[in-house]
Write a protein that holds these residues in place. Structure first.
Motif, short mmCIF file in Angstrom:
data_model
loop_
_atom_site.label_atom_id
_atom_site.label_comp_id
_atom_site.label_asym_id
_atom_site.label_seq_id
_atom_site.Cartn_x
_atom_site.Cartn_y
_atom_site.Cartn_z
N LEU A 36 43.73 47.15 49.30
CA LEU A 36 43.14 46.11 48.44
C LEU A 36 42.64 46.59 47.08
CD1 LEU A 36 41.05 44.30 51.19
CD2 LEU A 36 43.23 43.54 50.19
N ALA A 37 42.34 47.88 46.94
CA ALA A 37 41.61 48.29 45.74
C ALA A 37 42.23 49.44 44.96
CB ALA A 37 40.17 48.66 46.13
N TRP A 38 43.43 49.88 45.31
CA TRP A 38 44.02 51.04 44.63
C TRP A 38 44.17 50.82 43.13
CZ3 TRP A 38 48.52 50.57 41.91
CH2 TRP A 38 49.27 49.41 42.12
N ASP A 39 44.26 49.55 42.70
CA ASP A 39 44.45 49.25 41.28
C ASP A 39 43.21 48.65 40.61
OD1 ASP A 39 44.55 46.85 42.65
OD2 ASP A 39 46.22 46.05 41.49
N HIS A 40 42.06 48.69 41.30
CA HIS A 40 40.83 48.13 40.74
C HIS A 40 40.14 49.12 39.80
CE1 HIS A 40 39.93 44.75 43.84
NE2 HIS A 40 41.23 44.86 43.62
N ASP A 41 39.30 48.57 38.95
CA ASP A 41 38.44 49.41 38.13
C ASP A 41 37.30 49.94 39.00
OD1 ASP A 41 39.88 48.96 35.79
OD2 ASP A 41 38.73 47.16 35.30
N VAL A 42 36.82 51.13 38.69
CA VAL A 42 35.70 51.72 39.40
C VAL A 42 34.44 51.41 38.62
CG1 VAL A 42 34.69 53.85 40.27
CG2 VAL A 42 37.18 53.55 40.31
N GLN A 43 33.47 50.83 39.31
CA GLN A 43 32.19 50.49 38.68
C GLN A 43 31.27 51.71 38.74
OE1 GLN A 43 30.80 46.71 40.25
NE2 GLN A 43 32.90 45.94 40.34
N ILE A 103 29.93 53.04 53.68
CA ILE A 103 30.70 51.88 54.13
C ILE A 103 30.47 50.71 53.18
CG2 ILE A 103 30.83 50.10 55.95
CD1 ILE A 103 32.23 52.59 56.89
N ALA A 104 29.27 50.60 52.64
CA ALA A 104 28.96 49.51 51.71
C ALA A 104 29.27 49.87 50.27
CB ALA A 104 27.47 49.13 51.83
N VAL A 105 28.89 51.05 49.84
CA VAL A 105 28.92 51.40 48.42
C VAL A 105 30.34 51.63 47.88
CG1 VAL A 105 28.19 53.15 46.73
CG2 VAL A 105 26.55 52.23 48.37
N LEU A 106 31.20 52.28 48.65
CA LEU A 106 32.54 52.52 48.12
C LEU A 106 33.28 51.21 47.84
CD1 LEU A 106 34.53 54.63 47.14
CD2 LEU A 106 35.40 54.79 49.47
N PRO A 107 33.29 50.23 48.74
CA PRO A 107 33.92 48.95 48.40
C PRO A 107 33.25 48.27 47.20
CG PRO A 107 33.56 49.07 50.76
CD PRO A 107 32.88 50.26 50.14
N LEU A 108 31.92 48.38 47.11
CA LEU A 108 31.23 47.79 45.97
C LEU A 108 31.65 48.46 44.67
CD1 LEU A 108 27.67 47.27 47.50
CD2 LEU A 108 29.38 45.50 47.00
N ALA A 109 31.86 49.77 44.71
CA ALA A 109 32.32 50.50 43.52
C ALA A 109 33.70 50.03 43.08
CB ALA A 109 32.33 52.00 43.79
N LEU A 110 34.42 49.44 44.03
CA LEU A 110 35.77 48.96 43.73
C LEU A 110 35.83 47.43 43.62
CD1 LEU A 110 37.59 51.43 46.11
CD2 LEU A 110 37.55 51.52 43.60
N GLY A 111 34.66 46.80 43.57
CA GLY A 111 34.58 45.36 43.36
C GLY A 111 34.88 44.50 44.57
N LEU A 112 34.78 45.05 45.76
CA LEU A 112 35.09 44.31 46.99
C LEU A 112 33.82 43.96 47.76
CD1 LEU A 112 38.17 46.37 48.25
CD2 LEU A 112 38.20 44.20 47.00
N TRP A 123 32.93 41.23 49.52
CA TRP A 123 33.15 40.68 50.87
C TRP A 123 33.58 41.77 51.85
CZ3 TRP A 123 37.88 41.27 53.10
CH2 TRP A 123 38.94 41.59 52.25
N PHE A 124 34.36 42.72 51.39
CA PHE A 124 34.83 43.83 52.22
C PHE A 124 33.64 44.70 52.62
CE2 PHE A 124 36.87 47.91 53.03
CZ PHE A 124 38.07 47.58 53.64
N ALA A 125 32.77 44.97 51.66
CA ALA A 125 31.57 45.77 51.93
C ALA A 125 30.70 45.08 52.98
CB ALA A 125 30.77 45.98 50.64
N LEU A 126 30.54 43.79 52.85
CA LEU A 126 29.72 43.03 53.80
C LEU A 126 30.35 43.03 55.19
CD1 LEU A 126 27.29 41.26 54.39
CD2 LEU A 126 28.62 39.30 53.61
N ALA A 127 31.64 42.74 55.27
CA ALA A 127 32.31 42.67 56.57
C ALA A 127 32.26 44.00 57.31
CB ALA A 127 33.77 42.22 56.39
N PHE A 128 32.57 45.09 56.61
CA PHE A 128 32.58 46.39 57.28
C PHE A 128 31.16 46.90 57.54
CE2 PHE A 128 37.06 46.39 56.65
CZ PHE A 128 37.54 47.15 57.71
#
Length: 162
Positions: free
Chosen positions: A59-66, A124-133, A135-140
């Motif tokens: 889902l996030a390989w092409d996202h910007d990193v925050q 589990i929460a922060v890496l998806p958030l760094a990638l703008g995900l 809902w993914f952070a919340l679910a996992f």
């Protein structure tokens, strides 16, 4: 290569190295007479972490990193290394107890009973958030909370703290 790909590559290589270290340490501990506890939930931990990492790649390989979240993730990596160095050959991904060996009470264990789990919860929460995900952070995070509830109860029982 994008920043997301570099970050995900780092995390993937880190996890593979940790699995190698954990297997080596587990083998050595068992050779010393250690006993594994709570092994029935271990496949679910592997599944959760594998799905988390695979999902991030998908889902996030092409996202910007925050960068703000990335800074928090970097702090978590420092904490992860601190835990690994503190436990040394006793660190593993399983619940392994060596009879009559005292619990580690130095390093981050002076402040928290389960510092490694604090790191995992954060990652589990922060890496998806760094990638703008979000809902993914919340679910996992919810799935991780469920498995950690089981895991910590098993560990407390294994350590005679239940």
């Amino acid at each position: 290569m994008t920043g997301a790909v570099l970050l995900l590559l780092f995390v993937t290589l880190e996890r593979l190295a940790e699995l190698f270290l954990a297997r080596r340490n587990t083998k050595r501990l068992l050779e010393r007479g250690a006993v594994e506890h709570g092994s029935s939930h271990y496949p679910f931990i592997v599944l959760l972490h594998g799905a988390w990492l695979a999902g991030l790649w998908l889902l996030a390989w092409d996202h910007d990193v925050q960068l703000g979240w990335l800074a928090i993730f970097a702090v978590l990596q420092v904490m992860r290394v601190w835990v690994l160095l503190t436990l040394g050959p006793r660190w593993t991904t399983r619940i392994i107890v060596v009879p009559d060996e005292t619990l580690v009470s130095k390093g981050p264990y002076r402040f928290l009973p389960h510092p490694n789990y604090v790191v995992v919860i954060g990652e589990i929460a922060v890496l998806p958030l760094a990638l703008g995900l979000v809902w993914f952070a919340l679910a996992f995070s919810v799935l991780n909370a469920i498995i950690l509830f089981v895991r910590i109860r098993a560990e407390q029982k294994a350590l005679g703290r239940s």
